[in-house]
Design a protein around this motif. Sequence first.
Motif, mmCIF file in Angstrom:
data_model
loop_
_atom_site.group_PDB
_atom_site.id
_atom_site.type_symbol
_atom_site.label_atom_id
_atom_site.label_comp_id
_atom_site.label_asym_id
_atom_site.label_seq_id
_atom_site.Cartn_x
_atom_site.Cartn_y
_atom_site.Cartn_z
ATOM 1 N N MET A 50 0.848 -1.194 0.000
ATOM 2 C CA MET A 50 0.000 0.000 0.000
ATOM 3 C C MET A 50 0.885 1.247 0.000
ATOM 4 S SD MET A 50 -2.955 0.967 2.758
ATOM 5 C CE MET A 50 -1.945 1.619 4.060
ATOM 6 N N THR A 83 0.838 5.390 0.499
ATOM 7 C CA THR A 83 0.089 6.554 0.977
ATOM 8 C C THR A 83 0.873 7.807 0.627
ATOM 9 O OG1 THR A 83 -0.662 5.234 2.873
ATOM 10 C CG2 THR A 83 -1.020 7.606 2.988
ATOM 11 N N GLY A 94 4.788 -0.688 10.659
ATOM 12 C CA GLY A 94 4.196 -1.086 9.387
ATOM 13 C C GLY A 94 4.778 -0.348 8.190
ATOM 14 N N GLU A 127 7.418 0.587 5.501
ATOM 15 C CA GLU A 127 8.535 -0.120 4.877
ATOM 16 C C GLU A 127 9.494 0.820 4.162
ATOM 17 O OE1 GLU A 127 6.477 -3.019 2.518
ATOM 18 O OE2 GLU A 127 5.672 -3.926 4.341
ATOM 19 N N GLU A 139 5.405 3.760 1.915
ATOM 20 C CA GLU A 139 5.024 2.411 1.530
ATOM 21 C C GLU A 139 4.915 1.540 2.768
ATOM 22 O OE1 GLU A 139 7.476 1.762 -2.258
ATOM 23 O OE2 GLU A 139 7.060 -0.263 -1.510
ATOM 24 N N GLY A 140 3.882 0.736 2.815
ATOM 25 C CA GLY A 140 3.729 -0.179 3.938
ATOM 26 C C GLY A 140 2.275 -0.260 4.365
ATOM 27 N N SER A 141 2.066 -0.887 5.521
ATOM 28 C CA SER A 141 0.694 -1.155 5.954
ATOM 29 C C SER A 141 0.196 -0.185 7.026
ATOM 30 C CB SER A 141 0.610 -2.585 6.489
ATOM 31 O OG SER A 141 1.504 -2.739 7.579
ATOM 32 N N ALA A 142 0.990 0.846 7.356
ATOM 33 C CA ALA A 142 0.577 1.775 8.412
ATOM 34 C C ALA A 142 -0.623 2.618 7.973
ATOM 35 C CB ALA A 142 1.734 2.691 8.783
ATOM 36 N N PRO A 143 -1.614 2.776 8.858
ATOM 37 C CA PRO A 143 -2.770 3.596 8.499
ATOM 38 C C PRO A 143 -2.413 5.076 8.407
ATOM 39 C CG PRO A 143 -3.021 2.672 10.719
ATOM 40 C CD PRO A 143 -1.745 2.149 10.174
#
Length: 67
Positions: A1, A3, A28, A30, A44-48
């Motif tokens: 993902m 953001t 989260g 990356e 980039e990564g999964s952090a909201p």
Amino acid sequence: MITELKVEGMSCGHCKMSVEKALKSVRGVEKVEVFLREGKAVVEGSAPADQLIAAVQEEGYSASVRQ
Ligand SMILES: [Cu+2]
């Protein structure tokens, strides 16, 4: 993902490094790229997004999700 954030208040390389460091510290995340002149950060990564924004705000800059 991926953001994309709009970051306001960065004026020099030190600001850029502070924002990078803050974003990298969020669980989260990356990869982080901060663009000083554009006032932009690509994460980039999964952090909201709200946690990314909070981390930037803690450093004294304002942030919002780029649409
Ligand atoms: Cu600065």
